[in-house]
Design a protein around this motif. Structure first.
Motif, short mmCIF file in Angstrom:
data_model
loop_
_atom_site.label_atom_id
_atom_site.label_comp_id
_atom_site.label_asym_id
_atom_site.label_seq_id
_atom_site.Cartn_x
_atom_site.Cartn_y
_atom_site.Cartn_z
N MET A 240 -4.07 64.94 39.66
CA MET A 240 -5.49 65.11 39.36
C MET A 240 -6.39 64.27 40.27
O MET A 240 -7.61 64.33 40.17
N ILE B 247 -6.92 61.07 40.16
CA ILE B 247 -7.67 60.13 39.33
C ILE B 247 -7.04 58.75 39.46
O ILE B 247 -5.82 58.59 39.31
N ILE C 31 -14.39 59.56 32.77
CA ILE C 31 -13.81 60.84 33.17
C ILE C 31 -14.41 61.91 32.26
O ILE C 31 -14.37 61.77 31.03
N SER C 32 -14.94 62.96 32.82
CA SER C 32 -15.59 63.99 32.00
C SER C 32 -14.59 64.64 31.06
O SER C 32 -13.38 64.63 31.30
N LYS D 48 -14.14 67.75 30.64
CA LYS D 48 -13.49 68.84 31.38
C LYS D 48 -12.31 68.31 32.18
O LYS D 48 -11.22 68.89 32.16
N ARG D 49 -12.51 67.19 32.88
CA ARG D 49 -11.43 66.60 33.68
C ARG D 49 -10.32 66.06 32.78
O ARG D 49 -9.13 66.18 33.13
N ARG D 50 -10.67 65.49 31.64
CA ARG D 50 -9.63 65.01 30.73
C ARG D 50 -8.83 66.16 30.14
O ARG D 50 -7.63 66.05 29.91
N GLU E 262 -8.22 68.96 31.76
CA GLU E 262 -7.33 69.36 32.86
C GLU E 262 -6.19 68.35 33.02
O GLU E 262 -5.04 68.74 33.30
N LEU E 263 -6.51 67.08 32.84
CA LEU E 263 -5.48 66.04 32.95
C LEU E 263 -4.42 66.22 31.88
O LEU E 263 -3.22 66.11 32.17
N GLN F 64 -6.86 58.85 45.18
CA GLN F 64 -7.16 58.65 43.76
C GLN F 64 -8.37 57.74 43.59
O GLN F 64 -8.35 56.59 44.01
#
Length: 289
Positions: A201, A203, A212-213, A215-217, A219-220, A288
């Motif tokens: 990701m 990150i 972390i948004s 949305k990104r969480r 996806e994570l 990252q």
């Protein structure tokens, strides 16, 4: 330390050779007995060696399941109860005709529990570093930490649980790597798979969860699940002492993109390390952020 994929692999192999069989005899090593005498609790927790033998000997193995990084053996005598095992850093089960058939000498030297089954074969538990645990419980409530484990990552509701927990006051300011590795947030994902998911990701492992948004969480979390499933398919990861019940190593370590790497496989930069949650975290300072 074996994580979810490694424990899942062990459980899948134990099931067909153990379910329905009785435990005809039980052996507990002198090492465990001496630890009890010295006021310590090597492997067997909250139960003496002879009491453990009395409880387990003669029981039928009804089921073998995985919960997070734990193995649950459901046993039955007059009634059903649990033998719960955590592999710790170096625990391994072997299904063999005799202890001499365990492939590697280092495991043969550190066999601490032997369950002789009604088919004449044995389930032998070896633990080189003796950080593993075994508990005999009437049910999960006998050991309350089991009740605090997050839902299985593949279960409905696991994503929402992760999102809610990562936004809670307890976790929102913690490094995302530490959040992933917490078994109350995601079940079964430790240092290895958290490292790989965060690299995929891009990150930084020390980034606070709240930075972390959602949305990104989301996806994570999907990457964590994907890599756990990929590792199960590959037979888990063998970094040092993980073996399946036939003494075979896993293959996932051959697919790592970041864990244990000195150089980023994406950009070629030298990797860096830092301590997060008591564990060494490897990351790429270029990729990252």
């Amino acid at each position: 330390m074996p994580e979810l994929p490694e424990v899942e692999g062990v459980v899948r192999q134990i099931r067909p050779v153990a379910i329905g069989k009785k435990i005809a005899d039980v052996f507990v090593s002198d090492t465990i007995r001496l630890s009890k005498t010295g006021g310590k609790e090597a492997i067997l927790k909250k139960i003496e060696a002879d009491s453990f033998i009395e409880k387990v000997k003669g029981a039928q193995i009804v089921s073998v399941e995985r919960r997070s990084k734990y193995i649950y053996f459901t046993l039955r005598k007059e009634e059903e109860y649990l033998l719960v095992n955590h592999l710790g850093m170096s625990g391994a089960w072997f299904y063999v005709g005799s202890l001499l058939a365990i492939p590697e000498e280092k495991f043969r030297r550190h066999v601490h529990i032997v369950l002789t089954l009604s088919d004449g074969n044995v389930l032998a538990y070896s633990d080189i570093r003796r950080f593993g645990e075994m508990r005999v419980l009437a049910d999960e409530s006998d050991y309350p930490p089991l009740l605090l484990m997050a839902p299985e990552p593949f279960a409905e509701g696991a994503l929402q649980h992760f999102l809610d927990m990562s936004e809670s006051p307890k976790y929102r300011n913690k490094p995302i790597k530490e959040v992933i590795m917490d078994g109350q947030v995601i079940s079964g994902a430790g240092n290895i798979y958290a490292t790989e998911a965060l690299f995929r990701m891009k990150i930084h492992p020390k980034r606070a969860a709240q930075r972390i948004s959602r949305k990104r969480r989301t996806e994570l979390f999907g990457e964590v699940v994907e890599i756990l499933l990929e590792s199960i398919e590959a037979g888990g990861s063998t970094i040092s002492d993980y073996r399946n019940i036939n003494g075979e190593s896993g293959g996932m370590q051959n697919r790592f993109a970041m864990y244990g790497k000195k150089q980023c496989m994406s950009c070629g930069s030298a990797t860096k390390t830092l301590k997060i949650g008591g564990r060494t975290s490897v990351y790429c300072p270029t990729c990252q952020k």
